[in-house]
Design a protein around this motif. Structure first.
Motif, PDB file in Angstrom:
ATOM      1  N   UNK A  21       0.839  -1.329  -0.077  1.00  0.00           N
ATOM      2  CA  UNK A  21       0.040  -0.009  -0.017  1.00  0.00           C
ATOM      3  C   UNK A  21       0.757   1.332  -0.080  1.00  0.00           C
ATOM      4  N   UNK A  22       1.678   1.268   0.620  1.00  0.00           N
ATOM      5  CA  UNK A  22       2.991   2.424   0.705  1.00  0.00           C
ATOM      6  C   UNK A  22       3.140   2.741  -0.582  1.00  0.00           C
ATOM      7  N   UNK A  23       3.705   1.377  -1.353  1.00  0.00           N
ATOM      8  CA  UNK A  23       4.279   1.832  -2.730  1.00  0.00           C
ATOM      9  C   UNK A  23       3.097   2.157  -3.763  1.00  0.00           C
ATOM     10  N   UNK A  24       1.887   1.668  -3.508  1.00  0.00           N
ATOM     11  CA  UNK A  24       0.622   2.268  -4.366  1.00  0.00           C
ATOM     12  C   UNK A  24       0.556   3.889  -4.196  1.00  0.00           C
ATOM     13  N   UNK A  25       0.548   4.214  -2.712  1.00  0.00           N
ATOM     14  CA  UNK A  25       0.273   5.557  -2.632  1.00  0.00           C
ATOM     15  C   UNK A  25       1.376   6.444  -3.122  1.00  0.00           C
ATOM     16  N   UNK A  26       2.618   5.964  -3.313  1.00  0.00           N
ATOM     17  CA  UNK A  26       3.725   6.755  -3.485  1.00  0.00           C
ATOM     18  C   UNK A  26       3.672   6.813  -5.185  1.00  0.00           C
ATOM     19  N   UNK A  27       3.207   6.074  -5.884  1.00  0.00           N
ATOM     20  CA  UNK A  27       2.889   5.948  -7.226  1.00  0.00           C
ATOM     21  C   UNK A  27       1.748   6.884  -7.720  1.00  0.00           C
ATOM     22  N   UNK A  28       0.682   6.934  -6.972  1.00  0.00           N
ATOM     23  CA  UNK A  28      -0.544   7.607  -7.145  1.00  0.00           C
ATOM     24  C   UNK A  28      -0.063   9.222  -6.776  1.00  0.00           C
ATOM     25  N   UNK A  29       0.816   9.527  -5.855  1.00  0.00           N
ATOM     26  CA  UNK A  29       1.224  10.739  -5.833  1.00  0.00           C
ATOM     27  C   UNK A  29       2.028  11.241  -7.096  1.00  0.00           C
ATOM     28  N   UNK A  30       2.849  10.282  -7.475  1.00  0.00           N
ATOM     29  CA  UNK A  30       3.614  10.711  -8.603  1.00  0.00           C
ATOM     30  C   UNK A  30       2.820  10.944  -9.870  1.00  0.00           C
ATOM     31  N   UNK A  31       1.854  10.088 -10.102  1.00  0.00           N
ATOM     32  CA  UNK A  31       0.873  10.309 -11.284  1.00  0.00           C
ATOM     33  C   UNK A  31       0.098  11.380 -11.128  1.00  0.00           C
ATOM     34  N   UNK A  32      -0.445  11.879  -9.975  1.00  0.00           N
ATOM     35  CA  UNK A  32      -1.337  13.008  -9.725  1.00  0.00           C
ATOM     36  C   UNK A  32      -0.451  14.154 -10.062  1.00  0.00           C
ATOM     37  N   UNK A  33       0.881  14.060  -9.820  1.00  0.00           N
ATOM     38  CA  UNK A  33       2.003  15.160  -9.770  1.00  0.00           C
ATOM     39  C   UNK A  33       2.148  15.410 -11.378  1.00  0.00           C
ATOM     40  N   UNK A  34       2.273  14.446 -12.076  1.00  0.00           N
ATOM     41  CA  UNK A  34       3.111  14.575 -13.554  1.00  0.00           C
ATOM     42  C   UNK A  34       1.809  14.747 -14.515  1.00  0.00           C
ATOM     43  N   UNK A  35       0.443  14.501 -14.185  1.00  0.00           N
ATOM     44  CA  UNK A  35      -0.454  14.465 -15.128  1.00  0.00           C
ATOM     45  C   UNK A  35      -0.896  15.607 -15.897  1.00  0.00           C
ATOM     46  N   UNK A  36      -0.761  16.979 -15.006  1.00  0.00           N
ATOM     47  CA  UNK A  36      -1.084  18.061 -15.634  1.00  0.00           C
ATOM     48  C   UNK A  36       0.036  18.688 -16.485  1.00  0.00           C
ATOM     49  N   UNK A  37       1.386  18.146 -16.260  1.00  0.00           N
ATOM     50  CA  UNK A  37       2.461  18.514 -16.975  1.00  0.00           C
ATOM     51  C   UNK A  37       2.473  17.782 -18.342  1.00  0.00           C
ATOM     52  N   UNK A  38       2.218  16.566 -18.429  1.00  0.00           N
ATOM     53  CA  UNK A  38       1.881  15.504 -19.585  1.00  0.00           C
ATOM     54  C   UNK A  38       0.867  16.142 -20.607  1.00  0.00           C
ATOM     55  N   UNK A  39      -0.130  16.796 -20.140  1.00  0.00           N
ATOM     56  CA  UNK A  39      -1.152  17.297 -21.151  1.00  0.00           C
ATOM     57  C   UNK A  39      -0.832  18.306 -22.005  1.00  0.00           C
TER      58      UNK A  39
END
Length: 146
Positions: A21-39
């Motif tokens: 669960x710790x790894x999943x939460x870290x991945x979720x935070x990374x995707x949330x932070x990079x999603x606006x930059x990618x678009x």
């Protein structure tokens, strides 16, 4: 000796999901932070119903960039397709040259981009970009009326 046997029998074989669960939460935070930059986006001024206009035969005929397919362009000026070397299909540099010439003759000319249902959206955006490279700031999209 019986003590060792008890320890071996009491070993738990359950999966510890806390690190998972710790790894999943870290991945979720990374995707949330990079999603606006990618678009990626393109600036488009969309017309509203009350400000949109229809082109009639009474007004001056618009210049229409007709996109037939991938890198297949036709330019219609004054009701006739522009031809180069006897062919109606133009290259990107030809589209820019002819559009720039028409814009310099009359800066109030209406420029429209037309494309069929089978033309990829990327090509429509490329057509708008070609007209922008020709110095045209306002471009309309042709639609069929129902």
């Amino acid at each position: 000796m019986s003590y060792r046997r008890r320890n071996r029998n009491n070993i738990k074989s359950e999966i510890n999901i806390v690190p998972f669960l710790d790894v999943l939460l870290v991945l979720l935070l990374i995707f949330m932070a990079t999603a606006p930059v990618i678009s990626q986006s393109v600036e488009v001024d969309l017309p509203e119903d009350k400000h949109s206009q229809s082109v009639t035969n009474e007004s001056k005929k618009p210049v229409i960039l007709q996109i037939e397919g991938v890198a297949l362009y036709k330019l219609k000026m004054d009701g006739h397709f522009v031809e180069k070397s006897g062919e109606q299909l133009l290259t990107e540099t030809d589209v820019i040259a002819f559009s720039s010439q028409a814009f310099q003759q009359d800066p109030h000319t209406l420029f429209l981009v037309a494309g069929g249902k089978d033309v990829p959206y990327e090509e429509i955006i490329k057509g708008i970009s070609l007209l922008k490279d020709a110095g045209i700031k306002t471009v309309g999209l042709m639609t069929s009326s129902k």
